[in-house]
Design an enzyme around this catalytic site. Structure first.
Site, PDB file in Angstrom:
ATOM      1  N   GLY A   9      -3.005  10.635   5.864  1.00  0.00           N
ATOM      2  CA  GLY A   9      -3.582  10.830   4.529  1.00  0.00           C
ATOM      3  C   GLY A   9      -4.924  11.527   4.614  1.00  0.00           C
ATOM      4  O   GLY A   9      -5.826  11.280   3.807  1.00  0.00           O
ATOM      5  N   ALA A  10      -5.059  12.431   5.598  1.00  0.00           N
ATOM      6  CA  ALA A  10      -6.362  13.055   5.859  1.00  0.00           C
ATOM      7  C   ALA A  10      -6.532  14.399   5.155  1.00  0.00           C
ATOM      8  O   ALA A  10      -7.496  15.121   5.410  1.00  0.00           O
ATOM      9  CB  ALA A  10      -6.570  13.217   7.368  1.00  0.00           C
ATOM     10  N   VAL A  60       4.514   9.317   5.976  1.00  0.00           N
ATOM     11  CA  VAL A  60       4.317   8.222   6.945  1.00  0.00           C
ATOM     12  C   VAL A  60       5.453   7.199   6.931  1.00  0.00           C
ATOM     13  O   VAL A  60       5.530   6.359   7.829  1.00  0.00           O
ATOM     14  CB  VAL A  60       2.966   7.487   6.743  1.00  0.00           C
ATOM     15  N   ASN A  86      -4.456   5.463   7.225  1.00  0.00           N
ATOM     16  CA  ASN A  86      -5.224   5.523   5.969  1.00  0.00           C
ATOM     17  C   ASN A  86      -4.353   5.865   4.768  1.00  0.00           C
ATOM     18  O   ASN A  86      -4.665   5.436   3.661  1.00  0.00           O
ATOM     19  CB  ASN A  86      -6.341   6.566   6.133  1.00  0.00           C
ATOM     20  N   SER A 137      -8.173  -2.988   1.796  1.00  0.00           N
ATOM     21  CA  SER A 137      -8.838  -2.953   0.494  1.00  0.00           C
ATOM     22  C   SER A 137      -9.480  -4.302   0.245  1.00  0.00           C
ATOM     23  O   SER A 137      -9.105  -5.309   0.867  1.00  0.00           O
ATOM     24  CB  SER A 137      -7.777  -2.668  -0.572  1.00  0.00           C
ATOM     25  N   TYR A 150       0.432  -3.164  -4.972  1.00  0.00           N
ATOM     26  CA  TYR A 150      -0.684  -2.724  -4.117  1.00  0.00           C
ATOM     27  C   TYR A 150      -1.326  -3.920  -3.418  1.00  0.00           C
ATOM     28  O   TYR A 150      -1.512  -3.912  -2.195  1.00  0.00           O
ATOM     29  CB  TYR A 150      -1.723  -1.996  -4.977  1.00  0.00           C
ATOM     30  N   LYS A 154      -1.396  -4.576   0.614  1.00  0.00           N
ATOM     31  CA  LYS A 154      -2.641  -4.585   1.400  1.00  0.00           C
ATOM     32  C   LYS A 154      -2.871  -5.957   2.053  1.00  0.00           C
ATOM     33  O   LYS A 154      -3.474  -6.043   3.121  1.00  0.00           O
ATOM     34  CB  LYS A 154      -3.830  -4.173   0.520  1.00  0.00           C
TER      35      LYS A 154
HETATM   36  N1  LIG Z   1     -10.437   5.087  -3.268  1.00  0.00           N
HETATM   37  C1  LIG Z   1     -10.661   3.790  -3.273  1.00  0.00           C
HETATM   38  O1  LIG Z   1     -11.402   3.268  -4.131  1.00  0.00           O
HETATM   39  C2  LIG Z   1     -10.045   2.897  -2.219  1.00  0.00           C
HETATM   40  C3  LIG Z   1     -10.534   1.596  -2.080  1.00  0.00           C
HETATM   41  C4  LIG Z   1      -9.997   0.764  -1.100  1.00  0.00           C
HETATM   42  C5  LIG Z   1      -8.983   1.234  -0.294  1.00  0.00           C
HETATM   43  N2  LIG Z   1      -8.508   2.500  -0.442  1.00  0.00           N
HETATM   44  C6  LIG Z   1      -7.432   2.929   0.449  1.00  0.00           C
HETATM   45  O2  LIG Z   1      -7.879   4.061   1.174  1.00  0.00           O
HETATM   46  C7  LIG Z   1      -6.784   4.906   1.470  1.00  0.00           C
HETATM   47  C8  LIG Z   1      -7.078   6.323   0.992  1.00  0.00           C
HETATM   48  O3  LIG Z   1      -7.349   6.292  -0.382  1.00  0.00           O
HETATM   49  P1  LIG Z   1      -7.928   7.546  -1.193  1.00  0.00           P
HETATM   50  O4  LIG Z   1      -8.601   6.981  -2.391  1.00  0.00           O
HETATM   51  O5  LIG Z   1      -8.656   8.457  -0.282  1.00  0.00           O
HETATM   52  O6  LIG Z   1      -6.556   8.233  -1.661  1.00  0.00           O
HETATM   53  P2  LIG Z   1      -6.222   9.728  -2.134  1.00  0.00           P
HETATM   54  O7  LIG Z   1      -5.086   9.571  -3.082  1.00  0.00           O
HETATM   55  O8  LIG Z   1      -7.432  10.462  -2.593  1.00  0.00           O
HETATM   56  O9  LIG Z   1      -5.703  10.400  -0.783  1.00  0.00           O
HETATM   57  C9  LIG Z   1      -4.578   9.875  -0.137  1.00  0.00           C
HETATM   58  C10 LIG Z   1      -3.946  10.942   0.734  1.00  0.00           C
HETATM   59  O10 LIG Z   1      -2.803  10.335   1.364  1.00  0.00           O
HETATM   60  C11 LIG Z   1      -1.695  11.210   1.251  1.00  0.00           C
HETATM   61  N3  LIG Z   1      -0.455  10.419   1.231  1.00  0.00           N
HETATM   62  C12 LIG Z   1      -0.017   9.605   0.254  1.00  0.00           C
HETATM   63  N4  LIG Z   1       1.179   9.089   0.577  1.00  0.00           N
HETATM   64  C13 LIG Z   1       1.495   9.599   1.795  1.00  0.00           C
HETATM   65  C14 LIG Z   1       2.608   9.448   2.660  1.00  0.00           C
HETATM   66  N5  LIG Z   1       3.665   8.696   2.314  1.00  0.00           N
HETATM   67  N6  LIG Z   1       2.614  10.111   3.824  1.00  0.00           N
HETATM   68  C15 LIG Z   1       1.562  10.898   4.183  1.00  0.00           C
HETATM   69  N7  LIG Z   1       0.488  11.081   3.399  1.00  0.00           N
HETATM   70  C16 LIG Z   1       0.455  10.435   2.221  1.00  0.00           C
HETATM   71  C17 LIG Z   1      -1.926  11.968  -0.047  1.00  0.00           C
HETATM   72  O11 LIG Z   1      -1.210  13.204  -0.063  1.00  0.00           O
HETATM   73  C18 LIG Z   1      -3.441  12.138  -0.071  1.00  0.00           C
HETATM   74  O12 LIG Z   1      -3.844  13.348   0.542  1.00  0.00           O
HETATM   75  C19 LIG Z   1      -5.565   4.264   0.819  1.00  0.00           C
HETATM   76  O13 LIG Z   1      -4.881   3.468   1.754  1.00  0.00           O
HETATM   77  C20 LIG Z   1      -6.189   3.387  -0.259  1.00  0.00           C
HETATM   78  O14 LIG Z   1      -5.372   2.292  -0.601  1.00  0.00           O
HETATM   79  C21 LIG Z   1      -9.011   3.331  -1.392  1.00  0.00           C
END
Ligand SMILES: NC(=O)c1ccc[n+]([C@@H]2O[C@H](COP(=O)([O-])OP(=O)(O)OC[C@H]3O[C@@H](n4cnc5c(N)ncnc54)[C@H](O)[C@@H]3O)[C@@H](O)[C@H]2O)c1
Length: 253
Positions: A9-10, A60, A86, A137, A150, A154
């Site tokens: 997810g980078a 993934v 991630n 999370s 969700y 998590k």
């Molecule tokens: N943003 C927040 O407030 C927050 C808080 C706590 C935890 N998180 C966790 O952090 C992580 C990243 O969150 P974010 O806010 O950067 O998300 P985001 O949606 O901005 O980015 C996520 C990325 O993951 C990719 N992705 C999604 N499903 C995928 C899959 N099946 N295979 C490969 N790639 C995939 C997407 O294409 C995207 O580029 C997640 O696990 C999320 O639950 C986010």
């Protein structure tokens, strides 16, 4: 030899921040994302500023994809020191409104994906005495109404983290979870806009940044953290300690 990290997810958001931080620390980074254009762009940028990076468009939840990826990275770079799980999704839905398809998609992405990644990279991680970091999370331990699948996924990821840490103790492979607070990532901004909140609310106490998460990843990969495993590192400004989910929206005490 430069160390090697795989970050899922980078292509954007927190994962992009983690990949950038690891690259600045001298890691070769494999950028994994569903979105090939974003993965390519991220890898290009990283290669321009530091050690070579590669991009791979992959879901993934695809076990065969993970096997191919692990073989590719081992073939290209000969090692995997760090795996950061991630990639994740945070669909809205209560116990009533969550249907089977949504449950399956959330659990597959947020919980099964990390297991498949760990399994595929295990031989390389063992050989390097490497590090696994799962991005959880605040909701790994603090439930919230309306985030049914969700929160379950998590919480499951925390169980996976502790189980993997236990099974890999004698291999000296560490496995930890980072629980970020609220991060204004591209994905989170979209969700907020969809819910009619283009700006993040004032006074929210648990905001953190992708760079905060990157710094925690660097610590957990460092020799200083060799004795840290099975641990949950919160980056939420204390929200989990207060245990009051209202603080997420800035209207708590
Ligand atoms: N943003 C927040 O407030 C927050 C808080 C706590 C935890 N998180 C966790 O952090 C992580 C990243 O969150 P974010 O806010 O950067 O998300 P985001 O949606 O901005 O980015 C996520 C990325 O993951 C990719 N992705 C999604 N499903 C995928 C899959 N099946 N295979 C490969 N790639 C995939 C997407 O294409 C995207 O580029 C997640 O696990 C999320 O639950 C986010």
């Amino acid at each position: 030899m430069e160390k090697v990290a795989i970050v899922t997810g980078a292509g954007q958001g927190i994962g992009r921040g983690i990949a950038g931080t690891l690259s600045r620390e001298g890691y070769r980074v494999a950028v994994i994302d569903l979105d090939s254009a974003k993965a390519e762009a991220a890898a290009r940028e990283l290669s321009g500023q530091g050690p070579p990076a590669i991009a791979r468009a992959m879901d993934v939840t695809d076990a065969k994809g993970w096997t191919r990826l692990a073989e590719h990275v081992a073939g290209e770079w000969g090692r995997v020191d760090v795996l950061v799980n991630n990639a994740g999704i945070s669909p809205r839905g209560t116990i009533d409104s969550t249907d089977e398809a949504l449950w399956d998609r959330t659990l597959a992405t947020n919980l099964k994906g990390p297991w498949l990644g760990i399994r595929a990279c295990l031989a390389s991680l063992r050989a390097c005495k490497g590090t696994i970091i799962n991005i959880g999370s605040t909701h790994s331990t603090l439930p919230m109404r309306g985030l049914f699948s969700y929160c379950v996924s998590k919480a499951g990821l925390l169980g996976l983290t502790r189980q993997v840490a236990t099974e890999l103790l004698s291999d000296e492979v560490t496995c930890n979870m980072i629980a970020p607070g609220w991060v204004a990532s591209e994905g989170e901004r979209l969700i907020q806009a969809r819910e009619g909140r283009p700006n993040f609310p004032e006074g929210v106490r648990n905001m953190s940044t992708a760079e905060d998460v990157g710094a925690a990843v660097v610590f957990l990969c460092s020799p200083s953290a060799r004795r840290v495993t099975g641990e949950l590192l919160h980056l939420d400004g204390g929200l989990h300690a207060v245990g009051d989910v209202k603080l997420v929206h800035g209207n708590g005490p």
